[in-house]
Design an enzyme around this catalytic site. Structure first.
Site, PDB file in Angstrom:
ATOM      1  N   LYS A  22      -2.180   4.643 -10.046  1.00  0.00           N
ATOM      2  CA  LYS A  22      -0.743   4.638  -9.700  1.00  0.00           C
ATOM      3  C   LYS A  22      -0.488   3.781  -8.472  1.00  0.00           C
ATOM      4  CE  LYS A  22       0.934   8.306  -7.277  1.00  0.00           C
ATOM      5  NZ  LYS A  22       1.639   8.020  -6.012  1.00  0.00           N
ATOM      6  N   ARG A 124       7.119  10.374   7.260  1.00  0.00           N
ATOM      7  CA  ARG A 124       6.914   9.116   6.544  1.00  0.00           C
ATOM      8  C   ARG A 124       8.007   8.075   6.788  1.00  0.00           C
ATOM      9  NH1 ARG A 124       4.881  10.244   0.577  1.00  0.00           N
ATOM     10  NH2 ARG A 124       3.779   8.304   0.922  1.00  0.00           N
ATOM     11  N   ASP A 309      -5.246  12.132  -0.149  1.00  0.00           N
ATOM     12  CA  ASP A 309      -4.777  12.465  -1.500  1.00  0.00           C
ATOM     13  C   ASP A 309      -5.755  13.358  -2.267  1.00  0.00           C
ATOM     14  OD1 ASP A 309      -2.498  11.033  -1.037  1.00  0.00           O
ATOM     15  OD2 ASP A 309      -3.125   9.258  -2.155  1.00  0.00           O
ATOM     16  N   ARG A 401       4.055  12.789 -11.836  1.00  0.00           N
ATOM     17  CA  ARG A 401       4.240  11.560 -11.048  1.00  0.00           C
ATOM     18  C   ARG A 401       2.920  10.816 -10.893  1.00  0.00           C
ATOM     19  NH1 ARG A 401       7.575  12.146  -5.691  1.00  0.00           N
ATOM     20  NH2 ARG A 401       7.020   9.973  -5.821  1.00  0.00           N
TER      21      ARG A 401
HETATM   22  N1  EPU Z   1       3.715   5.680   8.987  1.00  0.00           N
HETATM   23  C1  EPU Z   1       4.603   5.462  10.004  1.00  0.00           C
HETATM   24  N2  EPU Z   1       5.445   4.390   9.896  1.00  0.00           N
HETATM   25  C2  EPU Z   1       5.427   3.550   8.826  1.00  0.00           C
HETATM   26  C3  EPU Z   1       4.509   3.784   7.789  1.00  0.00           C
HETATM   27  C4  EPU Z   1       3.653   4.861   7.894  1.00  0.00           C
HETATM   28  O1  EPU Z   1       4.651   6.203  10.983  1.00  0.00           O
HETATM   29  O2  EPU Z   1       6.229   2.603   8.796  1.00  0.00           O
HETATM   30  C5  EPU Z   1       2.801   6.831   9.076  1.00  0.00           C
HETATM   31  C6  EPU Z   1       3.041   7.836   7.951  1.00  0.00           C
HETATM   32  O3  EPU Z   1       4.096   8.731   8.258  1.00  0.00           O
HETATM   33  C7  EPU Z   1       1.695   8.516   7.833  1.00  0.00           C
HETATM   34  C8  EPU Z   1       0.723   7.386   8.156  1.00  0.00           C
HETATM   35  O4  EPU Z   1       1.480   6.393   8.852  1.00  0.00           O
HETATM   36  O5  EPU Z   1       1.603   9.524   8.785  1.00  0.00           O
HETATM   37  C9  EPU Z   1       0.046   6.724   6.983  1.00  0.00           C
HETATM   38  O6  EPU Z   1       0.989   6.492   5.957  1.00  0.00           O
HETATM   39  P1  EPU Z   1       0.895   5.279   4.944  1.00  0.00           P
HETATM   40  O7  EPU Z   1       1.981   4.319   5.250  1.00  0.00           O
HETATM   41  O8  EPU Z   1      -0.496   4.750   4.879  1.00  0.00           O
HETATM   42  O9  EPU Z   1       1.251   6.000   3.575  1.00  0.00           O
HETATM   43  P2  EPU Z   1       2.061   5.359   2.398  1.00  0.00           P
HETATM   44  O10 EPU Z   1       1.741   3.919   2.334  1.00  0.00           O
HETATM   45  O11 EPU Z   1       3.477   5.777   2.477  1.00  0.00           O
HETATM   46  C10 EPU Z   1       0.231   5.613   0.564  1.00  0.00           C
HETATM   47  C11 EPU Z   1       0.105   6.286  -0.763  1.00  0.00           C
HETATM   48  C12 EPU Z   1       0.069   7.795  -0.543  1.00  0.00           C
HETATM   49  C13 EPU Z   1      -1.145   8.107   0.328  1.00  0.00           C
HETATM   50  C14 EPU Z   1      -1.050   7.344   1.639  1.00  0.00           C
HETATM   51  C15 EPU Z   1      -2.260   7.511   2.530  1.00  0.00           C
HETATM   52  C16 EPU Z   1       1.234   4.732  -2.235  1.00  0.00           C
HETATM   53  C17 EPU Z   1       2.389   4.437  -3.093  1.00  0.00           C
HETATM   54  N3  EPU Z   1       1.251   5.912  -1.591  1.00  0.00           N
HETATM   55  O12 EPU Z   1       1.436   6.084   1.148  1.00  0.00           O
HETATM   56  O13 EPU Z   1      -0.101   8.380  -1.815  1.00  0.00           O
HETATM   57  O14 EPU Z   1      -1.190   9.486   0.613  1.00  0.00           O
HETATM   58  O15 EPU Z   1      -0.903   5.926   1.370  1.00  0.00           O
HETATM   59  O16 EPU Z   1      -3.416   7.133   1.880  1.00  0.00           O
HETATM   60  O17 EPU Z   1       0.305   3.938  -2.137  1.00  0.00           O
HETATM   61  C18 EPU Z   1       0.010  10.098  -3.422  1.00  0.00           C
HETATM   62  O18 EPU Z   1      -0.368   9.299  -4.286  1.00  0.00           O
HETATM   63  O19 EPU Z   1       0.060  11.345  -3.637  1.00  0.00           O
HETATM   64  C19 EPU Z   1       0.429   9.626  -2.089  1.00  0.00           C
HETATM   65  C20 EPU Z   1       1.185  10.338  -1.278  1.00  0.00           C
END
Ligand code: EPU
Length: 421
Positions: A22, A124, A309, A401
């Site tokens: 995904k 997030r 995850d 999802r």
């Molecule tokens: N963060 C910030 N600011 C930002 C972006 C992130 O503070 O602009 C913080 C987040 O709040 C979090 C941390 O940085 O505390 C890491 O978040 P990250 O941005 O890496 O997460 P994401 O990119 O939103 C992806 C996956 C998630 C997975 C996380 C961590 C996708 C579509 N989603 O999310 O997947 O948990 O990386 O590995 O790639 C899932 O599949 O169940 C899922 C939640």
């Protein structure tokens, strides 16, 4: 509302195959915005989130068609985008919609994307995506709940340093940088396999990206990209969930069609816990669990560390281990919603801030439980597979999802599980 009903106690046996990832497919679909012509993606998982991304691209004016009957091969053409506006109604249902921000501003010099809003597992925010795109010269404003980005003269390559590692943030800025003028160096980049798969795909489209999979990614901007063909990597989180399913049911299961190296952090913890995890030919692992489970601590980290995850699913396993395990969540601030539901099934868990302390119990008992988010719902299904009696998991749309027909896959390897409508 649909529910999953499980009669616990059946050991999983046989072989289960993993679907496409995904979290690789989502940015890859968004990257179609960057190219001219048509791209064909194979091994796309048939999941609600991919449906949402397809809907978003269609709304922007793209043509998204399913080539095969199962919906695993998608053909996307983005030549005739008519708008650069990603509306709240879609973004609120899936945060990964924000992945269109970088591609839209890079290719069209403008984007208007709704801010995603709250989430069950943590705040997030997308401030890091925004700051990185600003480094590339995008002018960004927030208004009426939307992020509006403009780059009328195009983006310019720059040094982009992430103060915190972010997976989709890295992907968003990587997709923007491939069409920026000059060189971009992204430091403290996410090293997840999904970022590597995206970089591979971008290079097939004509981009010049080096270093994906390490913390420094170098991009030489090009003036245009073209459509291509690509097979999405297998889903390491689905694979990990099945490995844990085998262990929790004391089964003997081969999980196949994935890249074992991607779940090394999990496999090594499972071995420490007394589970036999061995290679079973190319792209497959066998799990046999005959010894007693030992409590083992985990701390979630960015790849290649233990994936957040898989935290909820591993915790389900630890509820039945001998001794006390500490589960520390460092990525998201609120990812322990499953603990209360597991407790309703007899687990002994205390949450203290970012840590859950799990004292192993002799058995779980079936109960009615509610899924709060995708991975939490997977952990409840795992607990249900081994609990005495019947477990009913409500709000299964969360599980749809991220897992393709999970009840059918588990039933084929011996689980007594069904979906009721
Ligand atoms: N963060 C910030 N600011 C930002 C972006 C992130 O503070 O602009 C913080 C987040 O709040 C979090 C941390 O940085 O505390 C890491 O978040 P990250 O941005 O890496 O997460 P994401 O990119 O939103 C992806 C996956 C998630 C997975 C996380 C961590 C996708 C579509 N989603 O999310 O997947 O948990 O990386 O590995 O790639 C899932 O599949 O169940 C899922 C939640």
């Amino acid at each position: 509302m649909q529910k999953i009903v499980i009669e616990g106690g059946a050991r999983l046996k046989g072989e289960v195959r993993v679907s496409g990832a995904k979290n690789a497919a989502l940015p890859i679909l968004a990257s179609a915005i960057l190219g001219t012509g048509t791209s064909t993606y194979r091994n796309v998982p048939k999941l609600a989130d991919l449906g949402t991304m397809s809907k978003l691209l269609t709304l922007l004016g793209a043509k998204v068609e399913s080539v095969d009957r199962e919906g695993h091969v998608l053909r996307v053409s983005t030549d005739a985008l008519t708008t650069h506006h990603a509306p709240y109604e879609l973004v609120k249902t899936m945060r990964a919609s924000v992945l269109v921000l970088g591609p839209l501003v890079a290719r069209y010099g403008q984007a208007r994307v709704s801010l995603p809003g709250g989430c069950a597992i943590g705040a997030r925010p997308i401030n890091l995506h925004v700051a990185a795109l600003e480094q590339l010269g995008a002018e960004i404003q927030h208004s009426h709940g939307y992020v509006e980005a403009r780059a009328p003269q195009g983006l310019k390559g720059a040094q982009v340093h992430f103060e915190r590692i972010t997976v989709t943030g890295t992907e968003d800025v990587l997709m923007a940088a491939v069409l920026a003028q000059g060189e971009t160096v992204i430091s403290n980049a996410a090293r997840e396999p999904e970022v590597q798969d995206l970089a591979l795909l971008l290079n097939k489209m004509g981009a010049s990206v080096e270093g994906a999979g390490t913390s420094t990614i170098r991009v030489r901007g090009v003036s245009s990209l073209h459509g291509t063909e690509h097979a999405i990597i297998p889903d390491r989180i689905e694979a990990g969930t099945f490995l844990i399913a085998a262990a929790i049911t004391r089964g003997n299961l081969v999980v196949s069609g994935f890249i074992p190296e991607h779940v090394e952090a999990l496999a090594s913890k499972m071995r420490q816990a007394g589970v036999d995890v061995t290679a079973a030919g190319h792209g497959a692992l066998r799990v046999q669990a005959s010894l007693k489970l030992r409590a083992t601590d985990i701390t979630t980290e960015e790849y290649p560390g233990f994936a957040t995850d898989l935290q909820a699913q591993y915790m389900a396993l630890m509820t039945l281990a001998e001794g006390i395990s500490f589960v520390s969540e460092t990525i998201f601030e609120n990812r322990f919603m499953h603990t209360q539901e597991l407790a309703r099934m007899g687990a002994n868990i205390r949450v203290e801030g970012r840590q859950a302390i799990v004292a192993g119990v002799a058995e779980l008992t079936g109960a009615q439980v509610i899924a709060s988010d995708l991975r939490a719902s997977a952990s409840l299904v795992l607990a249900g597979l081994v609990a005495r009696g019947e477990t009913v998991v409500d709000r299964v749309y969360h599980i749809d999802r991220g897992y393709e027909r999970i009840e059918e896959k588990l039933a084929r390897v011996g689980a007594r599980i069904e979906r009721i409508i």
